[in-house]
Design an enzyme around this catalytic site. Structure first.
Site, mmCIF file in Angstrom:
data_model
loop_
_atom_site.group_PDB
_atom_site.id
_atom_site.type_symbol
_atom_site.label_atom_id
_atom_site.label_comp_id
_atom_site.label_asym_id
_atom_site.label_seq_id
_atom_site.Cartn_x
_atom_site.Cartn_y
_atom_site.Cartn_z
ATOM 1 N N CYS A 89 3.168 -3.200 4.044
ATOM 2 C CA CYS A 89 2.323 -2.067 4.438
ATOM 3 C C CYS A 89 3.032 -1.355 5.587
ATOM 4 C CB CYS A 89 0.902 -2.520 4.783
ATOM 5 S SG CYS A 89 0.740 -3.668 6.161
ATOM 6 N N GLY A 90 2.303 -0.577 6.366
ATOM 7 C CA GLY A 90 2.961 0.162 7.440
ATOM 8 C C GLY A 90 3.551 -0.765 8.491
ATOM 9 N N THR A 91 2.755 -1.732 8.911
ATOM 10 C CA THR A 91 3.196 -2.669 9.952
ATOM 11 C C THR A 91 3.436 -4.081 9.438
ATOM 12 O OG1 THR A 91 0.904 -3.251 10.409
ATOM 13 C CG2 THR A 91 1.864 -1.446 11.723
ATOM 14 N N GLY A 92 2.893 -4.407 8.276
ATOM 15 C CA GLY A 92 2.903 -5.788 7.775
ATOM 16 C C GLY A 92 1.723 -6.598 8.291
ATOM 17 N N ILE A 93 1.018 -6.050 9.292
ATOM 18 C CA ILE A 93 -0.051 -6.820 9.938
ATOM 19 C C ILE A 93 -1.281 -6.944 9.036
ATOM 20 C CG2 ILE A 93 -1.675 -6.854 11.875
ATOM 21 C CD1 ILE A 93 0.519 -5.397 13.532
ATOM 22 N N GLY A 94 -1.739 -5.823 8.502
ATOM 23 C CA GLY A 94 -2.933 -5.863 7.654
ATOM 24 C C GLY A 94 -2.719 -6.747 6.430
ATOM 25 N N MET A 95 -1.544 -6.654 5.832
ATOM 26 C CA MET A 95 -1.244 -7.478 4.655
ATOM 27 C C MET A 95 -1.294 -8.970 5.020
ATOM 28 S SD MET A 95 -0.859 -5.826 1.864
ATOM 29 C CE MET A 95 -0.195 -4.399 0.990
ATOM 30 N N ARG A 110 8.853 -33.457 10.011
ATOM 31 C CA ARG A 110 7.772 -33.277 10.979
ATOM 32 C C ARG A 110 6.897 -32.067 10.658
ATOM 33 N NH1 ARG A 110 12.284 -30.928 12.984
ATOM 34 N NH2 ARG A 110 12.091 -29.031 14.241
ATOM 35 N N HIS A 111 7.449 -31.106 9.922
ATOM 36 C CA HIS A 111 6.680 -29.889 9.617
ATOM 37 C C HIS A 111 5.595 -30.152 8.578
ATOM 38 C CE1 HIS A 111 9.618 -27.805 11.976
ATOM 39 N NE2 HIS A 111 10.597 -28.235 11.195
ATOM 40 N N HIS A 136 10.048 -24.010 8.516
ATOM 41 C CA HIS A 136 9.041 -24.711 9.327
ATOM 42 C C HIS A 136 7.630 -24.586 8.759
ATOM 43 C CE1 HIS A 136 11.475 -24.840 13.348
ATOM 44 N NE2 HIS A 136 12.270 -24.910 12.296
ATOM 45 N N ASP A 142 0.872 -1.174 0.000
ATOM 46 C CA ASP A 142 0.000 0.000 0.000
ATOM 47 C C ASP A 142 0.910 1.226 0.000
ATOM 48 O OD1 ASP A 142 0.887 0.235 2.616
ATOM 49 O OD2 ASP A 142 -1.104 0.174 3.535
ATOM 50 N N HIS A 143 0.319 2.388 0.231
ATOM 51 C CA HIS A 143 1.111 3.627 0.230
ATOM 52 C C HIS A 143 2.195 3.606 1.305
ATOM 53 C CE1 HIS A 143 -2.364 3.882 2.838
ATOM 54 N NE2 HIS A 143 -1.711 4.750 3.588
HETATM 55 C C1 RB5 Z 1 -2.021 2.495 6.605
HETATM 56 O O1 RB5 Z 1 -2.112 3.694 7.326
HETATM 57 C C2 RB5 Z 1 -1.792 1.328 7.555
HETATM 58 O O2 RB5 Z 1 -2.923 1.111 8.320
HETATM 59 C C3 RB5 Z 1 -1.417 0.093 6.774
HETATM 60 O O3 RB5 Z 1 -0.307 0.355 5.988
HETATM 61 C C4 RB5 Z 1 -1.053 -1.138 7.586
HETATM 62 O O4 RB5 Z 1 -0.094 -0.854 8.541
HETATM 63 C C5 RB5 Z 1 -2.168 -1.937 8.087
HETATM 64 O O5 RB5 Z 1 -1.983 -2.989 8.718
#
Ligand code: RB5
Length: 149
Positions: A65-71, A132-133, A98, A8-9
């Site tokens: 993305c910003g944190t990698g979490i949303g992706m 095992r994995h 693994h 994303d951006h």
């Molecule tokens: C965008 O502001 C941010 O929410 C996105 O890049 C990401 O970190 C979501 O998990």
């Protein structure tokens, strides 16, 4: 090796760095966007990359993305995808060895670009250890089937 990459951006700058650093004749990146630093919704990019990897069109995917979490959350909704959010070389190696992860997710707002590139290098050089994995991955597939329509 065919790699689907997207951001994303908030991950745009790191995506461009990774493409430039790791492209070579044996390693081809296909960029699923974003194409500019203008705001886009990460699930749109995650879905496109995850579907392409799941169909077998690519060997691996990288999503930023910003944190990698949303992706990671979005990509893991696509059947057959094992997306791993990695913060260091250890987790990148373990995710390949693994978990046979097929998508790496990274957070540009979390990682210095040099560390992010070290993670990508470890990821690209990693291999599934099997043994095992393999049985554990079969159990993940069972879970996926249990909740699929
Ligand atoms: C965008 O502001 C941010 O929410 C996105 O890049 C990401 O970190 C979501 O998990």
């Amino acid at each position: 090796m065919r790699i689907a990459i997207g951001s994303d951006h908030a991950g745009f700058r790191l995506k461009e760095i990774i493409k430039k650093r790791f492209s070579n004749p044996g390693r081809e990146f296909t960029d699923f966007g974003a194409n500019t630093p203008e705001p886009v919704d990460y699930p749109d990019i995650a879905g496109a990359v995850a579907e392409a990897v799941s169909r077998g069109n690519y060997d691996q995917g990288i999503l930023i993305c910003g944190t990698g979490i949303g992706m990671a959350i979005a990509a893991n909704k696509v059947p057959g995808i094992r997306a791993a959010l990695c913060h260091d070389i250890f987790t990148a190696k373990a995710a390949r060895e693994h978990n046979d992860a097929n998508i790496l997710t990274l957070g540009e707002r979390v990682l210095q670009s040099e560390i992010a590139c070290d993670i990508v290098e470890a990821w690209l050089e990693g291999h599934f250890a099997g043994g095992r994995h393999a049985g554990r991955l079969a159990k993940i597939r069972q879970l996926e089937q249990k909740y699929s329509c």
